[in-house]
Design a protein around this motif. Structure first.
Motif, PDB file in Angstrom:
ATOM      1  N   ALA A  52      21.331 -52.591  19.247  1.00 33.17           N
ATOM      2  CA  ALA A  52      21.204 -53.728  18.336  1.00 33.17           C
ATOM      3  C   ALA A  52      22.442 -53.874  17.464  1.00 33.17           C
ATOM      4  CB  ALA A  52      19.968 -53.542  17.456  1.00 33.17           C
ATOM      5  N   ASN A  53      22.786 -55.116  17.137  1.00 32.68           N
ATOM      6  CA  ASN A  53      23.944 -55.370  16.281  1.00 32.68           C
ATOM      7  C   ASN A  53      23.770 -54.692  14.925  1.00 32.68           C
ATOM      8  OD1 ASN A  53      25.148 -56.967  18.204  1.00 32.68           O
ATOM      9  ND2 ASN A  53      24.451 -58.891  17.312  1.00 32.68           N
ATOM     10  N   PRO A  54      24.865 -54.301  14.304  1.00 31.94           N
ATOM     11  CA  PRO A  54      24.765 -53.767  12.944  1.00 31.94           C
ATOM     12  C   PRO A  54      24.214 -54.828  11.995  1.00 31.94           C
ATOM     13  CG  PRO A  54      26.970 -53.432  13.871  1.00 31.94           C
ATOM     14  CD  PRO A  54      26.260 -54.368  14.780  1.00 31.94           C
ATOM     15  N   SER A  55      23.552 -54.389  10.944  1.00 34.05           N
ATOM     16  CA  SER A  55      23.143 -55.328   9.899  1.00 34.05           C
ATOM     17  C   SER A  55      24.330 -55.579   8.976  1.00 34.05           C
ATOM     18  CB  SER A  55      21.956 -54.772   9.109  1.00 34.05           C
ATOM     19  OG  SER A  55      22.309 -53.558   8.470  1.00 34.05           O
ATOM     20  N   TYR A  56      24.368 -56.783   8.402  1.00 37.49           N
ATOM     21  CA  TYR A  56      25.486 -57.101   7.507  1.00 37.49           C
ATOM     22  C   TYR A  56      25.047 -58.175   6.516  1.00 37.49           C
ATOM     23  CZ  TYR A  56      26.379 -61.713   9.489  1.00 37.49           C
ATOM     24  OH  TYR A  56      26.270 -63.025   9.853  1.00 37.49           O
ATOM     25  N   THR A  57      25.808 -58.278   5.433  1.00 34.87           N
ATOM     26  CA  THR A  57      25.678 -59.396   4.515  1.00 34.87           C
ATOM     27  C   THR A  57      27.056 -60.013   4.321  1.00 34.87           C
ATOM     28  OG1 THR A  57      26.029 -58.014   2.542  1.00 34.87           O
ATOM     29  CG2 THR A  57      23.744 -58.342   3.286  1.00 34.87           C
ATOM     30  N   TYR A  58      27.075 -61.289   3.959  1.00 40.79           N
ATOM     31  CA  TYR A  58      28.322 -61.994   3.668  1.00 40.79           C
ATOM     32  C   TYR A  58      28.107 -62.810   2.413  1.00 40.79           C
ATOM     33  CZ  TYR A  58      32.276 -65.234   4.239  1.00 40.79           C
ATOM     34  OH  TYR A  58      33.424 -65.975   4.049  1.00 40.79           O
ATOM     35  N   ILE A  59      28.718 -62.377   1.321  1.00 41.12           N
ATOM     36  CA  ILE A  59      28.544 -63.023   0.025  1.00 41.12           C
ATOM     37  C   ILE A  59      29.916 -63.232  -0.605  1.00 41.12           C
ATOM     38  CG2 ILE A  59      27.530 -62.837  -2.278  1.00 41.12           C
ATOM     39  CD1 ILE A  59      25.424 -60.972  -1.086  1.00 41.12           C
ATOM     40  N   ASP A  60      30.235 -64.484  -0.888  1.00 40.10           N
ATOM     41  CA  ASP A  60      31.486 -64.827  -1.580  1.00 40.10           C
ATOM     42  C   ASP A  60      32.703 -64.188  -0.921  1.00 40.10           C
ATOM     43  OD1 ASP A  60      30.072 -66.333  -3.430  1.00 40.10           O
ATOM     44  OD2 ASP A  60      29.803 -64.624  -4.779  1.00 40.10           O
ATOM     45  N   GLY A  61      32.770 -64.275   0.411  1.00 39.56           N
ATOM     46  CA  GLY A  61      33.940 -63.780   1.124  1.00 39.56           C
ATOM     47  C   GLY A  61      33.962 -62.293   1.371  1.00 39.56           C
ATOM     48  N   THR A  62      32.882 -61.589   1.039  1.00 41.39           N
ATOM     49  CA  THR A  62      32.825 -60.138   1.216  1.00 41.39           C
ATOM     50  C   THR A  62      31.736 -59.780   2.212  1.00 41.39           C
ATOM     51  OG1 THR A  62      33.637 -59.662  -1.004  1.00 41.39           O
ATOM     52  CG2 THR A  62      32.387 -57.928   0.080  1.00 41.39           C
ATOM     53  N   LEU A  74      26.594 -49.353   9.877  1.00 44.12           N
ATOM     54  CA  LEU A  74      26.657 -48.785  11.225  1.00 44.12           C
ATOM     55  C   LEU A  74      25.806 -47.518  11.236  1.00 44.12           C
ATOM     56  CD1 LEU A  74      30.513 -49.161  11.711  1.00 44.12           C
ATOM     57  CD2 LEU A  74      28.757 -50.564  12.798  1.00 44.12           C
ATOM     58  N   PRO A  75      24.547 -47.601  11.636  1.00 45.61           N
ATOM     59  CA  PRO A  75      23.658 -46.445  11.529  1.00 45.61           C
ATOM     60  C   PRO A  75      23.933 -45.346  12.537  1.00 45.61           C
ATOM     61  CG  PRO A  75      22.520 -48.281  12.560  1.00 45.61           C
ATOM     62  CD  PRO A  75      23.838 -48.812  12.095  1.00 45.61           C
ATOM     63  N   THR A  76      24.534 -45.707  13.679  1.00 45.67           N
ATOM     64  CA  THR A  76      24.710 -44.750  14.774  1.00 45.67           C
ATOM     65  C   THR A  76      26.184 -44.508  15.026  1.00 45.67           C
ATOM     66  OG1 THR A  76      22.665 -45.577  15.775  1.00 45.67           O
ATOM     67  CG2 THR A  76      24.112 -44.255  17.174  1.00 45.67           C
ATOM     68  N   ALA A  77      26.559 -43.263  15.220  1.00 47.31           N
ATOM     69  CA  ALA A  77      27.952 -42.891  15.461  1.00 47.31           C
ATOM     70  C   ALA A  77      28.439 -43.425  16.807  1.00 47.31           C
ATOM     71  CB  ALA A  77      28.103 -41.375  15.430  1.00 47.31           C
ATOM     72  N   THR A  78      29.741 -43.706  16.873  1.00 44.64           N
ATOM     73  CA  THR A  78      30.414 -44.005  18.133  1.00 44.64           C
ATOM     74  C   THR A  78      31.559 -43.021  18.302  1.00 44.64           C
ATOM     75  OG1 THR A  78      31.832 -45.646  17.054  1.00 44.64           O
ATOM     76  CG2 THR A  78      29.811 -46.452  18.093  1.00 44.64           C
ATOM     77  N   THR A  79      32.069 -42.934  19.515  1.00 41.61           N
ATOM     78  CA  THR A  79      33.065 -41.895  19.800  1.00 41.61           C
ATOM     79  C   THR A  79      34.402 -42.435  20.279  1.00 41.61           C
ATOM     80  OG1 THR A  79      32.146 -41.680  22.039  1.00 41.61           O
ATOM     81  CG2 THR A  79      31.323 -40.158  20.349  1.00 41.61           C
ATOM     82  N   GLU A  80      34.458 -43.699  20.700  1.00 36.42           N
ATOM     83  CA  GLU A  80      35.685 -44.201  21.302  1.00 36.42           C
ATOM     84  C   GLU A  80      36.047 -45.576  20.763  1.00 36.42           C
ATOM     85  OE1 GLU A  80      36.363 -43.688  25.512  1.00 36.42           O
ATOM     86  OE2 GLU A  80      34.588 -42.419  25.680  1.00 36.42           O
ATOM     87  N   ARG A  81      37.337 -45.886  20.916  1.00 36.01           N
ATOM     88  CA  ARG A  81      37.849 -47.199  20.560  1.00 36.01           C
ATOM     89  C   ARG A  81      37.043 -48.291  21.254  1.00 36.01           C
ATOM     90  NH1 ARG A  81      39.666 -48.314  16.908  1.00 36.01           N
ATOM     91  NH2 ARG A  81      41.714 -47.374  16.826  1.00 36.01           N
ATOM     92  N   TRP A  82      36.779 -49.382  20.534  1.00 40.78           N
ATOM     93  CA  TRP A  82      36.105 -50.590  21.000  1.00 40.78           C
ATOM     94  C   TRP A  82      34.585 -50.458  21.113  1.00 40.78           C
ATOM     95  CZ3 TRP A  82      39.327 -53.884  19.714  1.00 40.78           C
ATOM     96  CH2 TRP A  82      40.681 -53.836  20.066  1.00 40.78           C
ATOM     97  N   GLN A  83      34.017 -49.329  20.673  1.00 42.53           N
ATOM     98  CA  GLN A  83      32.563 -49.192  20.753  1.00 42.53           C
ATOM     99  C   GLN A  83      31.840 -49.781  19.540  1.00 42.53           C
ATOM    100  OE1 GLN A  83      31.532 -45.076  21.502  1.00 42.53           O
ATOM    101  NE2 GLN A  83      32.070 -45.217  23.669  1.00 42.53           N
ATOM    102  N   ALA A  84      32.571 -50.208  18.526  1.00 43.35           N
ATOM    103  CA  ALA A  84      31.937 -50.775  17.325  1.00 43.35           C
ATOM    104  C   ALA A  84      32.782 -51.930  16.813  1.00 43.35           C
ATOM    105  CB  ALA A  84      31.758 -49.715  16.243  1.00 43.35           C
TER     106      ALA A  84
END
Length: 449
Positions: A152-162, A167-177
């Motif tokens: 599942a996609n990470p959860s996020y918020t976007y407020i006033d440009g921020t 990222l609840p689960t670790a990744t090990t390689e480039r391009w995995q997140a």
């Protein structure tokens, strides 16, 4: 009665009041104060140059203030608190008298305009030169695949440009997140650009990637760099005088591959501007990578010393392909002569595709080649990538090469990428007519301190 006792119990523990029974604070005499009556007695002022907020209570007969900030209590009449990060903050305000703590509370909000940094804080996001100022970015897209198994996609918020990203689960390689943001902003090839963004991670990360490219073409690239982050330390990720590219819709790509479990990341203060426009920012000297211990060219430690490769060319002045340049190999020296000028990046490519050079994501690497040209190369690009996937690469860098000098072109301590069949690409787009270039003593090694 229970709520009055709860507040007093916390307050007694936090600020040293004597312990009392609930009956002593229920306000039977009717004299418990109303917080709303003292709204004007509470003030919060901010020194935006220091990020210090000062909290003050104007004295009133028979009452003392109670400030509640992030669950902590204070009964000071005046105190100052430092806020590192830009944002909107609030403090809950109550008063107390001999009968107890006030019914209700009031809330005072205040704004911290700019994140305070230990080092360089990036370019000015409020400058009118910032191409991102006032732009509402599109909804980001994600590729989140620990072990290359998409979740599942990470959860996020976007407020006033921020953005605040989890990222609840670790990744090990480039391009995995990956997180990809289209901005709708256009830039041109006839300018140079400055970029910065401030990022804070709750965990340390030694290889966050920031890439700026065309929304529908990942190979049209303004910037592609890796950065390290310390835990809970805001840092400006930036670059200056980036060679312009014609992009009709700028996309900013973040890759957090290699993140730890339960990583939260704040991304704020996006800036992209024409370098010719001075927003008043004093740019620090770019830190230099310490020179590694280089292997001998013919050492087994030089992964290129045993490379089996095939050469190929793409030589296309004005994007019309012509005959390959003149080419010769003498020992470790490749010599090329370009009879005709080219005007743009990628119009003059020389590629060495191997069948036996592989890299690991668990290592870091150093690269060096000696370049000699009889005319200045205004923007030589050098890139090491997967043979069948140009988007999977160890590095892609562009540099100016002075005429008639031996120039050592390098990439030092680059975080590794899993590459099974390596390809080394040079691009001389922008070369003058009758330019001769020699590339010699190529070294590719596991990083050596």
């Amino acid at each position: 009665m229970k709520s009055i006792f709860k507040y007093m119990a916390i307050l007694a523990a936090g600020i040293g009041l004597a312990a009392c029974s609930p009956e002593e604070f229920e306000g039977a005499s009717g004299n418990v104060p109303q917080a709303s009556d003292y709204a004007d007695n509470f003030t919060v002022t901010v020194d935006q140059s220091t990020n210090n907020a000062t909290f003050e209570f104007i004295s009133a007969p028979g009452v003392t203030p109670v400030w509640i900030i992030d669950g902590a209590y204070s009964t000071e009449y005046s105190f100052t608190r430092f806020y590192r990060k830009a944002g909107t903050y609030s403090v809950e305000c109550k008063v107390r008298n001999a009968d107890g703590i006030s019914d209700g509370s009031i809330t005072k909000e205040f704004i911290i305009e700019k994140t305070q940094m230990n080092g360089f804080s990036g370019f000015d996001p409020e400058s009118d030169f910032n191409l991102f100022k006032g732009v509402t970015f599109g909804e980001p897209s994600f590729y989140y695949a620990p072990g290359w198994a998409q979740i599942a996609n990470p959860s996020y918020t976007y407020i006033d440009g921020t953005y605040t990203l989890s990222l609840p689960t670790a990744t090990t390689e480039r391009w995995q997140a990956q997180m990809l943001v289209e901005t709708g902003v256009a830039i041109t090839a006839d300018k140079t650009y400055d970029f910065s963004v401030i990022m804070t991670s709750t965990t340390a990360h030694n290889a966050v990637k920031v890439k700026i490219c065309q929304a529908d073409d990942d190979n049209l690239i303004l910037m592609d760099q890796d950065f390290s982050l310390e835990a809970n330390e805001p840092k400006a990720l930036w670059a200056s005088e980036l060679e312009g590219v014609d992009l009709s819709n700028v996309k900013v790509v973040f890759d957090f591959g290699g993140n730890a479990d339960n990583t939260d990341i704040i991304i704020e203060s996006f800036v992209l501007k024409d370098h010719a426009n001075d927003d008043g920012t004093e740019i620090p000297d770019a830190p230099e990578q310490p020179e590694p211990t280089w292997s001998d060219v013919d050492s087994p430690d030089n992964l290129w010393s045993t490379a089996n490769y095939a050469t190929s060319f793409y030589y296309a002045p004005g994007w019309a392909q012509i005959a390959d340049p003149t080419y010769s190999l003498d020992g470790t020296a490749h010599t090329l002569t370009f009879a005709e000028a080219t005007g743009e990046k990628w119009q003059n490519q020389f590629t060495l595709t191997t069948d036996n050079v592989a890299l690991s994501a668990g290592e870091s690497y150093d690269f060096r080649v000696i370049v000699h040209a009889n005319a200045e190369l205004p923007a030589m690009t050098y890139k090491f990538c997967q043979a069948d996937d140009d988007a999977t690469y160890l590095f892609e860098l562009t540099t100016t090469v002075a005429a008639n000098e031996d120039v050592a072109v390098k990439a030092i301590n680059v975080p590794g990428v899993a590459i099974t069949q390596g390809k080394l690409v040079f691009d001389f787009g922008g070369n003058a007519a009758n330019t001769t270039v020699t590339l010699s003593d190529i070294i590719l090694q596991v990083h050596k301190d």
